[in-house]
Write an enzyme that holds these catalytic residues in place. Structure first.
Site, short mmCIF file in Angstrom:
data_model
loop_
_atom_site.label_atom_id
_atom_site.label_comp_id
_atom_site.label_asym_id
_atom_site.label_seq_id
_atom_site.Cartn_x
_atom_site.Cartn_y
_atom_site.Cartn_z
N ASP A 127 9.31 10.80 -78.42
CA ASP A 127 7.82 11.49 -78.92
C ASP A 127 7.58 10.38 -79.62
O ASP A 127 5.89 10.24 -79.46
CB ASP A 127 8.15 12.56 -79.87
CG ASP A 127 8.52 13.85 -78.80
OD1 ASP A 127 8.74 13.81 -77.64
OD2 ASP A 127 8.71 14.91 -79.50
N GLU B 87 7.69 7.28 -79.37
CA GLU B 87 7.17 5.87 -78.65
C GLU B 87 5.97 6.45 -77.87
O GLU B 87 4.98 5.57 -77.83
CB GLU B 87 8.20 5.55 -77.71
CG GLU B 87 9.27 4.84 -78.19
CD GLU B 87 10.66 4.41 -77.48
OE1 GLU B 87 11.28 3.44 -77.33
OE2 GLU B 87 10.91 5.52 -76.65
N ASP C 274 3.88 8.87 -79.18
CA ASP C 274 2.69 8.87 -80.15
C ASP C 274 2.21 7.20 -80.38
O ASP C 274 0.82 7.06 -80.35
CB ASP C 274 3.14 9.28 -81.25
CG ASP C 274 3.45 10.61 -81.41
OD1 ASP C 274 3.05 11.27 -80.31
OD2 ASP C 274 4.13 11.28 -82.00
N SER D 287 -8.18 36.58 -51.82
CA SER D 287 -6.96 37.01 -52.69
C SER D 287 -5.72 37.40 -51.35
O SER D 287 -5.99 37.13 -50.25
CB SER D 287 -7.19 38.30 -53.42
OG SER D 287 -7.54 39.34 -52.61
N GLU E 130 7.65 32.17 -52.03
CA GLU E 130 7.10 31.71 -53.49
C GLU E 130 7.34 32.80 -54.49
O GLU E 130 7.08 33.97 -53.90
CB GLU E 130 5.62 30.88 -53.48
CG GLU E 130 5.82 29.58 -52.63
CD GLU E 130 4.31 29.32 -52.54
OE1 GLU E 130 3.51 29.76 -53.42
OE2 GLU E 130 4.08 28.40 -51.65
N LYS F 113 5.25 35.01 -57.03
CA LYS F 113 3.97 35.29 -57.20
C LYS F 113 3.59 35.40 -58.72
O LYS F 113 4.00 36.24 -59.35
CB LYS F 113 3.36 36.66 -56.60
CG LYS F 113 2.01 37.07 -56.76
CD LYS F 113 1.55 38.44 -55.92
CE LYS F 113 0.14 38.32 -55.93
NZ LYS F 113 -0.35 38.88 -57.10
N CYS G 8 -13.91 58.59 -91.85
CA CYS G 8 -12.50 58.28 -92.00
C CYS G 8 -11.79 59.63 -92.12
O CYS G 8 -12.32 60.22 -92.82
CB CYS G 8 -11.90 57.46 -93.03
SG CYS G 8 -10.34 57.30 -93.36
N CYS H 32 -12.48 51.68 -92.17
CA CYS H 32 -12.75 52.50 -93.43
C CYS H 32 -12.70 51.45 -94.31
O CYS H 32 -11.62 50.73 -94.45
CB CYS H 32 -11.53 53.32 -93.48
SG CYS H 32 -11.48 54.20 -95.10
N CYS I 258 -8.33 54.32 -100.08
CA CYS I 258 -8.14 55.34 -98.98
C CYS I 258 -6.63 55.38 -98.69
O CYS I 258 -6.12 54.37 -98.75
CB CYS I 258 -8.70 54.81 -97.60
SG CYS I 258 -8.06 55.69 -96.24
S1 IVH Z 1 -1.35 31.86 -52.22
C1 IVH Z 1 -5.70 33.23 -50.42
N1 IVH Z 1 0.65 31.77 -53.90
O1 IVH Z 1 -2.03 35.94 -56.41
C2 IVH Z 1 -5.12 33.28 -51.67
N2 IVH Z 1 -1.23 32.94 -54.63
O2 IVH Z 1 -4.09 38.32 -54.91
C3 IVH Z 1 -3.77 32.34 -51.36
N3 IVH Z 1 -0.78 34.02 -56.82
O3 IVH Z 1 -5.47 35.03 -56.72
C4 IVH Z 1 -3.07 32.43 -52.47
N4 IVH Z 1 1.11 33.29 -57.04
O4 IVH Z 1 -4.02 33.19 -57.42
C5 IVH Z 1 -0.60 32.09 -53.69
N5 IVH Z 1 2.59 31.55 -55.23
C6 IVH Z 1 1.34 32.13 -54.93
C7 IVH Z 1 0.71 32.74 -55.92
C8 IVH Z 1 -0.47 33.48 -55.75
C9 IVH Z 1 0.21 34.19 -57.67
C10 IVH Z 1 -2.19 34.84 -57.18
C11 IVH Z 1 -3.39 33.98 -56.42
C12 IVH Z 1 -4.42 35.04 -56.14
C13 IVH Z 1 -3.60 36.16 -56.36
C14 IVH Z 1 -3.48 37.12 -55.14
#
Ligand code: IVH
Length: 670
Positions: free
Chosen positions: A34, A36, A38, A83, A114, A116, A408, A426, A431
C-alpha cells in the site's frame, strides 16, 4: 508548455497506477505494498498540481474529483437495457430450454450459467479505451448520467488494459452492489446517527448512486460485477469468451460463470448455489442462464422487455402474507417518530413476526399501506421484516388510511417535521418516551453497560418517577429497586452493584451514552482521545471539534448544541457528583508525541504507512508527508526516497524503524 519528457513520465506513472489498481481491486492480488502505491499516487498528484493542464478525466487522481451535480443528465441506451424473464420453478426453466431449441432448431443447447447479483444495473461506455460515461438503467431507454459517482468505484477501469482497436469503443453493463459486511457497517452508523436505515444492500447501493456528491459516494465503498458486453467486434463468438475477454482487459466480471452442455447441467448448478448462496460476501437473488452462442442470440432476438436467449431462475425469498391490524407510533431516543405495523402473527423463516417497521410517513404513502390491508412481508439479510407490497386485490373497502398524529402519543406535545427531513419528531425534551429510550441507550452494552437495567425496569422507574433523567440512576437505593414488580432482593442488589460498577467506564463510553445526536461509538472514541474529559469537551468550540480529522460539521454542531442546553449540563453535574468517571485515564499525562511531527520515507517492515501514521496521531503527534526544518523525526525504512537526503541536509533527527518502534508504548509494538 509541458515538455515531452514530463508528459511521457506522467503517462507512464498513470499506466503503472492503473495496473496496480487492477491488481488490487479486480484481481485481489496486489504486487506492491500500500505504501509503494501511495508513493506513486503522491508523485502523480504532485506532478498534476505542478502541471494542471495535463490532468485528464481518466487519471487515477480523478476518481473522486467529480463536481457536485444539481441533477443527472439523461443518457439514451442504444440498444435499450432490457430486463430478464423471471422463473421460479425448474419446470419453467425446462420450458425456456424447449422454446430455445425449437427456435434455433437444435437438439441441445450450450448455456453459460451465472449468479444473479442483487444490485443496481448500470452501463459503462468507453471511447478510445477511456471510461467516458456511466448511467443507470432508468426506464431501459433513458437513464441518468452518473459518471462521477461510478468513477469512485475502484474496480471500474478508467482506461482499458488493451490496445485492440475493435475493443476501444465499447459498452459494458453490470451490477453495482454493496458487500453485506459494508452494508451492515453502513446501517449501524446510520442507526447511531438516527438516520433512516437502508432496507437491504441493494437499496443502499441504489441510494448511494443517486447521491449528488461523488465524495459522499466514495465513502460507501460500492463495487461492481460486469455481466453483459455490448461489442461491435465479430471475432468473439460466445458469451463465455466475451466475459473472459472483458476480464482480460481490466473488468471485474461476473464472479462465477460456467459453461454447460445442456439445461439439466444448468439446473444442477442453480440447485447447488441455492444452498450455498449464504456463504457469499454479497447478495444474489437467483441465477441467470444464458444461451452461450452469439449466433443464436441473433436468431432468438428479444421481446419488448427481455431477450429470448436468457432467463433468470429466482430463488424463493423469505416472504409471507399477513394482515395489518394497526399502525402504532414509536417515539425514539431523540424524539424521532417511527410508524410500526402491528401484524397478524405469521411464521417466517423460523420466527413469528408480529411487527414491522414502516420507516416514515412518506414510505407509507409511497407504498399506499392502509390499516386492514393484506400485505407481503419479507425478511432479507436484515433482521427487521419489511412490508414489500400491499395486495390491493384483497381490499374490501374497509381499510383505513393511516394518519400521522398531530401530537406525541406519549407526552401530548405537538409533533414537528423539519423541512427537508422525512421524519416527524417530538421535540419535548422531557417526553417520558424519549427519556425511557434515552436511558435504555445509556445503559446499553456499548454505552455504560449496566446489566439488569433493561426496558421493563426502566419503564417502571420512569413511571414511578424514581428516575427523571439518566443522572438519577446513580442515586437509586436498593429499597427503591426492590419495590419494583418482578424484582427479587438478589436482583435488586445485583442491579445496584452493576450501576456502581458502571461509574468506572472509560470516557468514550460515557460520551456515547449521552446520546448526542450524530455521535456514534467511533466518534465518541475520537472525542475522548482528543479532549480527555467531559469538561474539555463541554468547553470545546465548533472549530475545535472540526479540527479532528474525522469529525464533520454535522457532528460538531450537535455536540456544541448538546452542551449549550442547561438541562444537559445539570444532569452531567449529577453524574460527576455521583462519582461517575468523566476523564480519560491518560488525561493527566500529556500524550507522548504531543506537538511532534513525523515523516516516513522508504518501506517499513512491521507497519504499513497508514498504520504508522495512525499510531502517530493516536499518540498526539502529527504525521506529515513533507519535510521541513520544523519536522521533528524522519523514520527511514527500506529503499528510502529523496526525503532521506533532505532530512540529512536539514539536520532533522533520523530514526531507523527499530528506533521508532522503541519509542512506542509496549501495546502498539509489533
Ligand atoms: S444479463 C437483458 N446477468 O438482473 C439483460 N443480468 O432483471 C441482460 N443481473 O437488470 C442481463 N446479475 O442488471 C445479467 N449475471 C447477470 C446478472 C444480471 C444481475 C440484473 C440485470 C438486470 C436484472 C434482470
Amino acid at each position: 508548455m509541458v515538455s515531452k519528457k514530463i508528459k511521457e513520465e506522467i503517462k507512464k506513472l498513470r499506466e503503472e497506477i492503473h495496473y496496480h489498481n487492477w491488481r488490487y481491486y479486480v484481481l485481489n492480488d496486489p504486487v506492491i505494498t500500500d505504501y509503494e502505491y501511495d508513493l506513486l499516487m503522491t508523485k502523480l498528484k504532485k506532478m498534476e498540481e505542478q502541471y494542471p493542464e495535463i490532468i485528464t478525466s481518466d487519471s487515477p487522481t480523478q476518481r473522486i474529483g467529480g463536481a457536485i451535480t444539481g441533477e443527472f443528465p439523461p443518457v439514451e441506451h442504444i440498444p435499450p437495457m432490457l430486463s430478464l424473464d423471471n422463473t421460479y420453478t425448474y419446470e419453467e426453466v425446462l420450458d425456456f430450454d424447449k422454446r430455445v431449441k425449437k427456435l434455433v432448431n437444435q437438439d441441445e443447447i450450450e448455456y453459460a450459467v451465472e449468479l444473479k447479483i442483487d444490485g443496481v444495473a448500470v452501463s459503462l461506455r468507453y471511447k478510445n479505451g477511456i471510461f467516458v460515461q456511466g448511467a443507470t438503467r432508468g426506464n431501459g431507454q433513458i437513464g441518468d448520467d452518473i459518471t462521477g459517482n461510478l468513477k469512485t468505484i475502484k474496480s471500474i477501469p478508467l482506461r482499458l488494459l488493451t490496445d485492440e482497436k475493435s475493443l476501444l469503443d465499447l459498452e459494458v453493463r453490470g451490477e453495482v452492489y454493496i458487500p453485506r459486511k459494508i452494508f451492515e457497517k453502513l446501517n449501524k452508523e446510520r442507526e447511531q446517527a438516527e438516520k433512516n436505515l437502508f432496507a437491504n444492500p441493494r437499496n443502499a447501493a441504489a441510494g448511494s448512486l443517486k447521491h449528488l456528491d461523488p465524495k459522499e459516494v466514495a465513502k460507501r465503498n460500492l463495487n461492481i460485477f460486469i455481466h453483459t458486453p455490448v461489442f461491435s467486434t465479430n471475432s468473439i463468438k460466445t458469451h463465455y469468451d466475451a466475459i473472459l475477454k472483458l476480464k482480460e482487459i481490466g473488468f471485474k466480471v461476473t464472479p462465477f460463470i460456467k459453461k454447460v452442455k445442456n439445461i439439466q447441467e444448468a439446473i444442477k448448478i442453480c440447485n447447488e448455489w441455492e444452498s450455498k448462496k449464504g456463504n457469499l460476501a454479497f447478495d444474489i437473488d437467483g441465477m441467470v442462464i444464458k444461451v452461450n452462442s452469439f449466433k443464436y442470440h441473433r436468431i432468438l432476438g428479444h421481446t419488448n422487455k427481455s431477450p429470448r436467449w436468457a432467463i433468470a431462475y429466482k430463488f424463493p425469498t423469505k416472504q409471507a402474507t399477513t394482515k395489518i391490524r394497526n399502525v402504532i407510533i414509536n417515539v425514539g431516543r431523540t424524539g424521532k417518530i417511527t410508524p410500526v405495523a402491528i401484524l397478524e402473527p405469521v411464521s417466517l423463516s423460523g420466527t413469528t413476526i408480529s411487527r414491522s417497521t414502516l420507516h416514515n410517513e412518506d414510505e407509507i404513502r409511497r407504498k399506499d399501506i392502509r390499516i386492514g390491508d393484506t400485505v407481503i412481508i419479507e425478511k432479507g439479510g436484515e433482521i427487521i421484516p419489511k412490508v414489500v407490497k400491499v395486495i390491493t386485490e384483497k381490499r374490501t373497502g374497509g381499510e383505513k388510511i393511516f394518519k400521522m398524529p398531530e401530537r406525541c402519543p406519549v407526552c401530548g406535545s405537538k409533533l414537528v417535521r423539519i423541512e427537508g427531513e422525512v421524519d416527524w419528531r417530538c421535540i419535548n425534551v422531557r417526553c417520558p418516551a424519549q427519556l425511557k429510550r434515552g436511558i435504555e441507550h445509556f445503559a446499553s452494552r456499548n454505552a455504560m453497560d449496566i446489566e439488569g437495567l433493561g426496558t421493563v425496569v426502566i419503564e417502571q422507574l420512569v413511571n414511578k418517577k424514581l428516575v427523571a433523567d439518566y443522572g438519577d440512576i446513580y442515586y437509586l437505593k436498593k429499597g427503591d429497586v426492590a419495590n419494583l414488580e418482578r424484582m427479587a432482593e438478589k436482583s435488586a442488589e445485583n442491579l445496584i452493584d452493576a450501576i456502581e460498577n458502571s461509574k468506572k467506564r472509560p470516557l468514550f463510553r460515557l460520551i456515547f451514552a449521552l446520546g448526542i445526536r450524530n455521535i456514534g461509538i467511533h466518534s465518541a472514541r475520537l472525542l475522548s482521545e482528543h479532549f480527555y474529559s467531559i469538561d474539555n469537551l463541554k468547553n470545546a468550540s465548533y472549530e475545535d471539534i472540526l479540527s479532528i480529522p474525522e469529525m464533520g460539521p454535522i457532528s460538531a454542531k450537535s455536540i456544541v448544541k448538546f452542551f449549550k442546553e442547561e438541562e444537559n449540563v445539570r444532569v452531567l453535574k449529577k453524574l460527576k457528583d455521583a462519582g461517575v468517571n468523566i476523564k480519560e485515564a491518560k488525561s493527566v499525562e500529556k500524550k507522548p508525541f504531543s506537538g511532534k511531527t513525523f515523516v516516513f520515507t522508504g518501506t517499513l517492515s512491521h507497519y504499513t504507512r497508514d498504520e504508522a501514521q495512525e499510531i502517530i496521531a493516536r499518540l498526539g503527534g502529527k504525521p506529515s508527508n513533507s519535510i521541513s526544518k520544523k519536522t521533528d523525526f524522519v523514520v527511514v525504512g527500506k529503499l528510502p526516497g529523496s526525503k532521506y537526503k533532505k532530512a540529512k541536509s536539514l539536520e532533522v533527527k533520523i530514526l531507523t524503524e527499530k528506533e521508532f518502534i522503541k519509542m512506542l508504548p509496549e501495546k502498539l509494538r509489533k
